[in-house]
Write a protein that holds these residues in place. Structure first.
Motif, PDB file in Angstrom:
ATOM      1  N   UNK A  65      49.147  52.669  31.597  1.00  0.00           N
ATOM      2  CA  UNK A  65      48.320  51.643  31.647  1.00  0.00           C
ATOM      3  C   UNK A  65      47.109  51.778  32.425  1.00  0.00           C
ATOM      4  N   UNK A  66      45.993  51.353  31.845  1.00  0.00           N
ATOM      5  CA  UNK A  66      44.684  51.542  32.342  1.00  0.00           C
ATOM      6  C   UNK A  66      44.370  50.483  33.693  1.00  0.00           C
ATOM      7  N   UNK A  67      44.026  50.998  34.614  1.00  0.00           N
ATOM      8  CA  UNK A  67      43.756  49.914  35.838  1.00  0.00           C
ATOM      9  C   UNK A  67      42.099  50.123  36.152  1.00  0.00           C
ATOM     10  N   UNK A  68      41.321  49.293  35.853  1.00  0.00           N
ATOM     11  CA  UNK A  68      40.021  49.301  36.482  1.00  0.00           C
ATOM     12  C   UNK A  68      39.983  48.952  38.033  1.00  0.00           C
ATOM     13  N   UNK A  69      39.598  50.133  38.726  1.00  0.00           N
ATOM     14  CA  UNK A  69      39.795  49.978  40.373  1.00  0.00           C
ATOM     15  C   UNK A  69      39.151  48.892  40.808  1.00  0.00           C
ATOM     16  N   UNK A  70      37.864  48.372  40.088  1.00  0.00           N
ATOM     17  CA  UNK A  70      37.030  47.395  40.902  1.00  0.00           C
ATOM     18  C   UNK A  70      37.482  45.900  40.733  1.00  0.00           C
ATOM     19  N   UNK A  71      38.509  45.627  39.820  1.00  0.00           N
ATOM     20  CA  UNK A  71      38.824  44.461  39.584  1.00  0.00           C
ATOM     21  C   UNK A  71      40.505  44.183  39.709  1.00  0.00           C
ATOM     22  N   UNK A  72      41.101  45.414  39.678  1.00  0.00           N
ATOM     23  CA  UNK A  72      42.472  45.292  39.758  1.00  0.00           C
ATOM     24  C   UNK A  72      43.179  44.498  41.151  1.00  0.00           C
ATOM     25  N   UNK A  73      44.097  43.880  41.335  1.00  0.00           N
ATOM     26  CA  UNK A  73      44.594  43.375  42.322  1.00  0.00           C
ATOM     27  C   UNK A  73      46.128  43.832  42.580  1.00  0.00           C
ATOM     28  N   UNK A  74      46.539  43.654  43.913  1.00  0.00           N
ATOM     29  CA  UNK A  74      47.903  43.969  44.113  1.00  0.00           C
ATOM     30  C   UNK A  74      48.848  43.037  43.619  1.00  0.00           C
ATOM     31  N   UNK A  75      49.567  43.068  42.809  1.00  0.00           N
ATOM     32  CA  UNK A  75      50.443  42.040  42.226  1.00  0.00           C
ATOM     33  C   UNK A  75      51.328  41.366  43.125  1.00  0.00           C
TER      34      UNK A  75
END
Lengths: 321, 603
Positions: free
Chosen positions: A159-169
């Motif tokens: 799964x690709x995570x965009x580091x600028x927008x991803x949040x700790x679920x």
């Protein structure tokens, strides 16, 4: 020497204040001695302070400062001392007096000192030169970038995570929404010991049987930490784990204000997922034993363990704004 | 006779003792105590506030390993050996109190929390928790988590305390050390600790009170002694352990059958065996007068205050010798070069991770001549392991997970279903399939082409910069492989015939392996070693009885091999020039000064 802790690593503020304080103490003693009519000659006061600074730098600080850096400090402090002893013509004369006395050999004692200096100085310089010409194989100093720039995106478990927008679920409030303010209020206290705020409140104690949501995820993250990470990063997350002594670079100290406290949570997620081998060249990926945790943990487990690290150290992850 | 006390037998003994006491009318004379002990009253109970404050500390810091009920079964326990302490029975190892008694809270337990227990995962908490916080957490642990006994139980508890404070150690003279070496045989210490004290005696059948396997201490690594209190070369720590025993383990107290004087002799000997700057052989525990003198003069290794282990130096010097290289470990010429301490950690980067590395250090020395380089490896390994059964995999295969070589599972949080922790790493000790002991080292094949500070990955190289790995195994084989990555199978290199196993011997818990290889590899497949350069080097070690094989092993950090060239002549010439120059300058300065004075006195 357990009663006096060494100044650890590079703690410039502690070092400078300790040095400043001790020089202040010297000034006071000197002043008191002068008042009592037993003043220390300027020459010996100057030499004494300089030697003190050198000894302080050599023995008080751990890990030791390299010689080249001590030489710089030594030069700077010598300049300072010269400015002090040459403040006025009278003081300068007073400072020079013992040197000139020896050169002139005005008494038998001075003559013998002159004679001794004639031999000691060339021998000392010759010995110093011999030491510096002798081929020596010291550990080379290699500087690595501890926090290299992260990539824009990272792919973990497909799964690709965009580091600028991803949040700790798992950083969620009671309603299940992402809420950093809510979770930041529930981390340990930023005081000595870094203890949880209230051991009898399920909102703060991850081990309370009634803990729910965020604080329960913290416990789950902690379980992962103490089954995987503490071997190197230590039981107090201070980088002093069971095997820290064997590895170089040494494991990161999360309780230090210079690691996770100044990083975004997504950066930590990327570092944990990709490990040492995933670092760019300036981070020395070849030397780090940090596992790429995606090989051992699920994405959810990685998020939880990252959150636990912030909870346990009492730091807030840095945010983009 | 070795007395193995279980909790039950100890309780029985306590009951008997107290009954006897009752019959004697409670008239305990100081004389009835073991020599060196004094009687002390029970402590008063801690305040409720302190217990509550300690609970907060416990659930923040300790619960992760020691568990909610203090049974030593927190989530961390499953992958730890030694295991975290189970507090419930009130059994504690490091004490000033007589065997079987509770420890002193203010000194024993406080020091344990303050200084940690080296060789286990328990860290020093000094500087992390305040004095008060450490006292508070002990108040909580001793009142809430120790269930079977109480420090306030006047009926069953009493304290005979080793009065170590008022004793001064007997000087570690050669006579005392020699006497100690005889006493460890007489008192049967060697049955467990081995003839040379490497913990290789009865190393396999020992269990603690909870049924988990336990190892006798290796006297050569005092920095791993649990009771070393961040002061490993302090003989008082050994004296204390020997006098009071380690509750919950097969280590008994020797207070009743040794005099204080004898105990100091033994402690001095054990302390002298701890590794010093120079290697002193105590072959078979036979300490001659000469050996005792050497042991007495040994200089302690510098200890790194950040890790409480010997200080590492990442440069391994190799010195040039004329003619043939040594064929024996006791060849004098090894003395030309300092031995280096290589710290080893468990391989925990890739599966199968090694959470218990029984090899935690290796000593290495190196010499070279015109054609060859030789390495003398020495490391402590309680067991000599040689693989007996055929294995299904090829020696070049690196991933053995499909063959069942797997890492310890984390077991989730299913402890309730496994009360005896049969699935924990501690319970599985000594039950692994036995593979070969081994040691290996790697060089980048084309280290000359490495753009500094680039190196091939520590873990068997990478695609861009492959490494050559020289691997010796206890079945006598030696092989040279090319490694291109942690998960890439090796390819065998046609160089093994040129590598010579000069010596490989396991004796009393220590391997001595001397490997010799040509300096000049062919450059394409094997490194071409040159003098005066920093050549990156990594070490790997396997303990066959720990189930170590393939990637399950111990690893080191990067070290540098430096083959030191002979000292150039300029080293002697330049300083001589400088000295002459300085004398001339001095003469000139003094002459000028004298002239000036003459001139001023004339005017």
């Amino acid at each position: 020497m357990t009663w006096l802790k060494l100044v650890e690593g590079y703690m410039p503020m502690q070092m400078i204040s300790e040095l400043g304080l001790s020089i202040l103490v010297f000034v006071l003693i000197n002043w008191a001695l002068h008042r009592a009519g037993m003043g220390v000659p300027k020459f010996w006061a100057g030499v004494g302070v300089w030697v003190f600074i050198q000894l302080y730098l050599k023995y008080r600080i751990y890990p030791p400062i390299p010689f080249s850096v001590r030489a710089i400090y030594g030069t700077v402090s010598a300049c300072g001392i010269f400015m002090w002893v040459s403040g006025s013509e009278k003081e300068w004369q007073e400072f020079k007096r013992p040197i000139l006395n020896v050169m002139d050999g005005i008494t038998g004692f001075h003559k013998s000192v002159r004679m001794a200096a004639l031999f000691v100085i060339p021998l000392a310089l010759g010995g110093f030169a011999y030491n510096s010409f002798l081929p020596s194989f010291e550990e080379p100093i290699e500087l690595r970038t501890v926090h290299p720039a992260p990539p824009a995106t990272t792919k973990v478990h497909g799964k690709t995570f965009v580091l600028q927008v991803v949040q700790n679920p798992y950083r969620v409030n009671a309603d299940g929404d992402y809420d950093q303010g809510y979770t930041d209020a529930r981390i340990v206290e930023q005081a000595m010991g870094r203890l949880m705020k209230d051991v009898n409140d399920p909102n703060y104690n991850p081990w309370d049987p009634n803990a729910e949501g965020y604080i329960k995820y913290v416990r789950e993250g902690g379980e992962i930490f103490f089954q995987n990470c503490h071997f190197c990063h230590g039981d107090n997350l201070n980088g002093r784990g069971l095997w820290a002594y064997a590895f170089n670079p040494i494991p990161a100290n999360f309780t230090d204000a210079g690691t996770i406290a100044q990083l975004q949570e997504t950066f930590v997620f990327w570092r944990v997922s990709k490990g040492g081998i995933g670092l760019p060249g300036e981070g020395f990926p070849w030397a780090s034993v940090m596992p790429p945790w995606e090989q051992h943990l699920t994405v959810d487990e990685i998020w939880k363990v990252v959150m636990f690290e912030y909870w346990h150290t009492g730091y807030y992850p840095r945010t983009w704004d | 006779m070795r007395i193995v006390t279980t909790t039950a037998t100890r309780w029985g003994m306590l009951v008997c003792i107290s009954m006897l006491l009752g019959m004697a009318g409670g008239s305990w004379a100081q004389d009835d105590l073991p020599e060196g002990f004094v009687k002390q009253g029970l402590p008063s109970a801690p305040g409720a506030e302190s217990i509550e404050a300690g609970k907060r500390v416990y659930f923040t810091k300790c619960v992760w390993c020691h568990g909610v009920e203090g049974a030593g079964d927190g989530p961390g326990a499953v992958r730890l050996w030694p295991r975290p302490r189970n507090f419930n029975a009130g059994t504690f190892k490091i004490r000033h109190t007589a065997s079987g008694q509770l420890p002193l809270i203010d000194t024993d337990l406080f020091q344990t929390v303050t200084h940690g227990l080296p060789g286990s995962a328990m860290p020093p908490w000094e500087g992390i928790l305040t004095d008060q916080q450490r006292r508070d957490v002990l108040a909580f642990v001793t009142t809430r988590l120790v269930e079977d006994r109480s420090w306030q139980d006047e009926e069953f508890e009493e304290f005979f305390v080793l009065d170590l404070e008022s004793m001064s150690p007997k000087e570690a003279t050669p006579e005392s050390i020699q006497r100690g070496s005889e006493l460890v045989v007489e008192k049967k210490c060697i049955e467990c600790h081995g003839l040379e004290g490497r913990g290789d005696g009865n190393a396999f059948n020992l269990k603690d009170d909870w049924g988990f396997p336990i190892q006798p201490a290796d006297w050569h690594k005092c920095w791993n002694f649990r009771g070393s209190r961040q002061d490993p070369y302090n003989v008082k720590n050994i004296f204390r352990t020997f006098s009071t025993g380690l509750n919950g383990t097969p280590m008994p107290s020797f207070a009743d059958n040794t005099s204080v004087d004898e105990r100091w002799d033994i402690a001095n000997y054990v302390n002298a065996l701890c590794e010093r700057v120079t290697d002193i052989a105590v072959v078979g525990g036979q300490v001659s007068e000469n050996t005792a003198q050497q042991l007495a003069k040994g200089v302690a290794l510098p200890i790194d205050p950040l890790t409480d282990k010997p200080k590492s130096n990442f440069v391994i010097p190799s010195k040039f010798v004329e003619g043939d290289l040594p064929t024996e470990a006791d060849d004098e010429r090894w003395g030309l070069v300092q031995r280096r301490w290589i710290a080893m950690g468990g391989q925990i980067t890739h599966k199968p991770r090694n959470f218990v590395n029984r090899i935690d250090d290796v000593w290495v020395r190196s010499l070279y001549n015109e054609t060859h380089i030789e390495f003398l490896f020495r490391w402590d390994d309680r067991t000599r392991s040689i693989q007996e059964e055929e294995v299904d995999w090829d020696p070049t295969e690196v991933n053995l997970e499909d063959y069942g070589v797997q890492e310890q599972s984390p077991q989730g949080t299913m402890f309730a279903e496994d009360p005896f922790h049969e699935e924990s790493i501690a319970a599985k000790q000594n039950q692994y399939a036995v593979y070969n002991d081994g040691i290996a080292f790697q060089f980048p094949i084309k280290w000359q082409e490495l753009p500094a500070p680039r190196k091939p990955r520590y873990f068997w190289g990478d695609e861009t910069f492959p490494v050559d790995i020289t691997k010796w195994m206890a079945d006598g084989t030696v092989a040279v492989y090319e490694g291109t990555g942690w998960d890439e199978d090796f390819s065998e290199v046609d160089f093994a015939d040129e590598v010579e196993v000069v010596k490989a011997e396991w004796s009393h818990g220590q391997w001595t392996v001397i490997l010799k290889r040509p300096l000049k590899g062919d450059y394409d497949e094997v490194a071409y070693l040159e003098g005066g350069k920093y050549i990156p080097m990594v070490f790997f070690a396997w303990d066959g009885h720990n189930g170590d094989v393939g990637r399950k092993m111990a690893v080191s950090a990067f070290y540098y091999l430096v083959m030191e060239p002979p000292t150039p002549v300029t080293t002697y010439i330049y300083p001589a020039f400088i000295m002459v120059g300085v004398i001339i300058v001095e003469g000139w300065v003094l002459g000028r000064r004298a002239n000036k004075r003459k001139a001023s006195s004339r005017s």
